[in-house]
Design a protein around this motif. Structure first.
Motif, PDB file in Angstrom:
ATOM      1  N   GLU A 178       0.834  -1.214   0.000  1.00 21.38           N
ATOM      2  CA  GLU A 178       0.000   0.000   0.000  1.00 21.38           C
ATOM      3  C   GLU A 178       0.864   1.258   0.000  1.00 21.38           C
ATOM      4  OE1 GLU A 178      -3.348   0.521  -0.390  1.00 21.38           O
ATOM      5  OE2 GLU A 178      -3.359  -1.587  -0.988  1.00 21.38           O
ATOM      6  N   ARG A 179       2.030   1.172   0.609  1.00 17.23           N
ATOM      7  CA  ARG A 179       2.962   2.308   0.552  1.00 17.23           C
ATOM      8  C   ARG A 179       3.380   2.566  -0.893  1.00 17.23           C
ATOM      9  NH1 ARG A 179       7.758   3.315   4.115  1.00 17.23           N
ATOM     10  NH2 ARG A 179       8.999   4.791   2.914  1.00 17.23           N
TER      11      ARG A 179
ATOM     12  N   ALA B  13       0.512   4.224  -2.606  1.00 16.36           N
ATOM     13  CA  ALA B  13       0.437   5.646  -2.211  1.00 16.36           C
ATOM     14  C   ALA B  13       1.465   6.440  -3.016  1.00 16.36           C
ATOM     15  CB  ALA B  13       0.692   5.787  -0.718  1.00 16.36           C
TER      16      ALA B  13
ATOM     17  N   THR C 181      -6.806   6.334  -1.587  1.00 20.83           N
ATOM     18  CA  THR C 181      -6.792   5.582  -0.332  1.00 20.83           C
ATOM     19  C   THR C 181      -7.607   4.291  -0.488  1.00 20.83           C
ATOM     20  OG1 THR C 181      -8.751   6.752   0.394  1.00 20.83           O
ATOM     21  CG2 THR C 181      -6.639   7.691   1.045  1.00 20.83           C
TER      22      THR C 181
ATOM     23  N   GLU D  67     -10.392   1.557  -0.005  1.00 22.44           N
ATOM     24  CA  GLU D  67     -11.777   1.759   0.457  1.00 22.44           C
ATOM     25  C   GLU D  67     -12.011   1.111   1.823  1.00 22.44           C
ATOM     26  OE1 GLU D  67     -14.240  -1.834  -1.732  1.00 22.44           O
ATOM     27  OE2 GLU D  67     -14.259   0.156  -2.671  1.00 22.44           O
TER      28      GLU D  67
ATOM     29  N   CYS E 218     -10.430   1.538   4.335  1.00 20.94           N
ATOM     30  CA  CYS E 218     -10.064   2.468   5.418  1.00 20.94           C
ATOM     31  C   CYS E 218     -10.914   3.726   5.427  1.00 20.94           C
ATOM     32  CB  CYS E 218      -8.592   2.854   5.295  1.00 20.94           C
ATOM     33  SG  CYS E 218      -7.503   1.437   5.419  1.00 20.94           S
ATOM     34  N   ASP E 219     -11.965   3.801   4.576  1.00 24.25           N
ATOM     35  CA  ASP E 219     -12.755   5.029   4.607  1.00 24.25           C
ATOM     36  C   ASP E 219     -13.768   4.982   5.764  1.00 24.25           C
ATOM     37  OD1 ASP E 219     -14.896   3.549   3.721  1.00 24.25           O
ATOM     38  OD2 ASP E 219     -14.646   4.115   1.628  1.00 24.25           O
TER      39      ASP E 219
ATOM     40  N   TYR F  32      -2.892  -1.430   6.078  1.00 26.36           N
ATOM     41  CA  TYR F  32      -3.461  -0.768   4.895  1.00 26.36           C
ATOM     42  C   TYR F  32      -3.581   0.742   5.115  1.00 26.36           C
ATOM     43  CZ  TYR F  32      -5.204  -4.337   1.602  1.00 26.36           C
ATOM     44  OH  TYR F  32      -5.327  -5.284   0.634  1.00 26.36           O
ATOM     45  N   ALA F  33      -3.972   1.096   6.344  1.00 27.38           N
ATOM     46  CA  ALA F  33      -4.248   2.509   6.618  1.00 27.38           C
ATOM     47  C   ALA F  33      -2.964   3.319   6.767  1.00 27.38           C
ATOM     48  CB  ALA F  33      -5.100   2.624   7.882  1.00 27.38           C
TER      49      ALA F  33
ATOM     50  N   PHE G 101      -1.428   5.936   4.256  1.00 24.81           N
ATOM     51  CA  PHE G 101      -2.304   7.026   3.815  1.00 24.81           C
ATOM     52  C   PHE G 101      -2.725   7.950   4.958  1.00 24.81           C
ATOM     53  CE2 PHE G 101      -2.766   3.637   0.744  1.00 24.81           C
ATOM     54  CZ  PHE G 101      -2.714   4.309  -0.466  1.00 24.81           C
ATOM     55  N   PHE G 102      -2.795   7.386   6.169  1.00 19.53           N
ATOM     56  CA  PHE G 102      -3.313   8.153   7.309  1.00 19.53           C
ATOM     57  C   PHE G 102      -2.325   8.087   8.469  1.00 19.53           C
ATOM     58  CE2 PHE G 102      -7.007   6.261   5.078  1.00 19.53           C
ATOM     59  CZ  PHE G 102      -7.616   7.422   4.632  1.00 19.53           C
TER      60      PHE G 102
ATOM     61  N   PRO H  77      -6.900   5.908  10.674  1.00 20.52           N
ATOM     62  CA  PRO H  77      -7.988   6.079   9.720  1.00 20.52           C
ATOM     63  C   PRO H  77      -8.988   7.129  10.199  1.00 20.52           C
ATOM     64  CG  PRO H  77      -8.118   3.931  10.797  1.00 20.52           C
ATOM     65  CD  PRO H  77      -6.831   4.546  11.214  1.00 20.52           C
TER      66      PRO H  77
END
Ligand SMILES: [Zn+2]
Length: 309
Positions: free
Chosen positions: A140-141, A144, A150, A152, A154-155, A201-202, A205-206, A210
């Motif tokens: 995921e890095r 990114a 991002t 989904e 983790c939304d 996963y999160a 991005f965050f 999340p």
């Protein structure tokens, strides 16, 4: 890539999206086999020999699974799940699976690393949980860095169901089958396994976790209780690790896996459980005060009442 279809298949724009995803991450070689199937579970069970493989994960369903082979890797795609998605989703999923292909190809996997866990067996279970989450983080890095949106999972829409699902760890505590400690342990570790992947996963991005500001109180309380400060511990380790597009030398990779094991021991403690070792044997314990578990139970009831309302 080499594509085969079993069942109703995908249309040409969907196949183009698959290829674009693999190209983006640099994993589109002919040696990569892609199987589009209407029956992902049976296909994966057949390829891995794992009769217990299932496609439900936390609050979602698996769209794809990558399996290493003697030649390279095979990516199995869940066709019914893919047919209902747009091209951008498909491309992202394949870029992600392509990340697994890169890690498999470079041998940055658990194969041949059993010795890192030492004895007894429970340390190996948790080392695996940590290593699999680390794979997800590195991939995921990379996504990114490539500019993908991002994930989904983790939304905000997924935050609440995910936090309710973590709280269902209570079910493992009251299930009569949990009188068998092996069953009890497996149920808890299964929850930890997907929670740990969710956090991985999160993380790219965050940096602060999340998004959850608008989530309901019981979901945020579950986050604070089951994850809380652990988030920063995990993010600090992950920040030292390169993306899946960059190789890691063996000594560095081994060192990170060992630290990953410590991280999973810490997360398990935060969840309220602990392994202890006595010689060749080990025990699995529920920890935490009665008041803590009563609060968890109250939140689970609150979440279930909320759904019924
Ligand atoms: Zn993955």
């Amino acid at each position: 890539m080499h594509l085969t279809t079993e069942g109703a298949g995908l249309d040409s724009s969907q196949v183009d999206a698959i290829e674009a995803g693999l190209n983006a991450i640099g994993a589109a070689e002919d040696s990569v086999e892609v199987i589009v199937t209407d029956n992902l579970v049976d296909k994966v069970r057949g390829l891995t020999g794992d009769p217990d493989y299932g496609a439900d994960r936390g609050a979602g369903v698996v769209g794809a699974k990558t399996i290493p082979t003697a030649e390279d890797s095979v990516i199995v795609l869940n066709a019914p799940e893919f047919r209902r998605r747009g091209a951008a989703d498909l491309e992202r999923i394949l870029a992600h699976e392509g990340g697994h292909v890169l890690l498999n190809r470079r041998g940055e996997t658990l194969t041949g690393r059993r010795h890192l866990a030492g004895r007894p067996q429970w340390r190996w279970h948790l080392l695996c949980v940590g290593a699999l989450a680390l794979d997800e983080y590195r991939i995921e890095r990379a996504l990114a860095e490539l500019g993908y949106p991002t994930p989904e999972s983790c939304d905000l829409d997924h935050f609440e169901p995910t936090m309710v699902a973590v709280n269902e760890i209570l079910n493992a505590c009251v299930d009569p089958r949990s009188q068998n400690p092996q069953f009890f342990m497996e149920q808890v570790i299964r929850t930890q396994d997907w929670l740990s992947k969710y956090l991985a996963y999160a993380a790219p991005f965050f940096p602060d976790g999340p998004p959850q500001a608008q989530a309901r109180g019981h979901a945020r309380a579950n986050w604070n209780d089951y994850v809380g400060e652990h988030w920063h511990e995990r993010a600090t380790l992950y920040a030292t690790v390169p993306s899946a597009r960059e190789p890691m030398a063996n000594p560095q990779f081994d060192a990170v896996l060992r630290r990953g094991l410590d991280l999973e021991i810490a997360l398990l403690k935060q969840l309220g459980f602990e392994f202890t070792t006595q010689g060749e044997h080990y025990c699995f314990w529920r920890r935490g005060t009665d008041a803590l578990w009563a609060r968890r139970d109250a939140r689970l009831r609150q979440a279930l009442d909320g759904d019924a309302a």
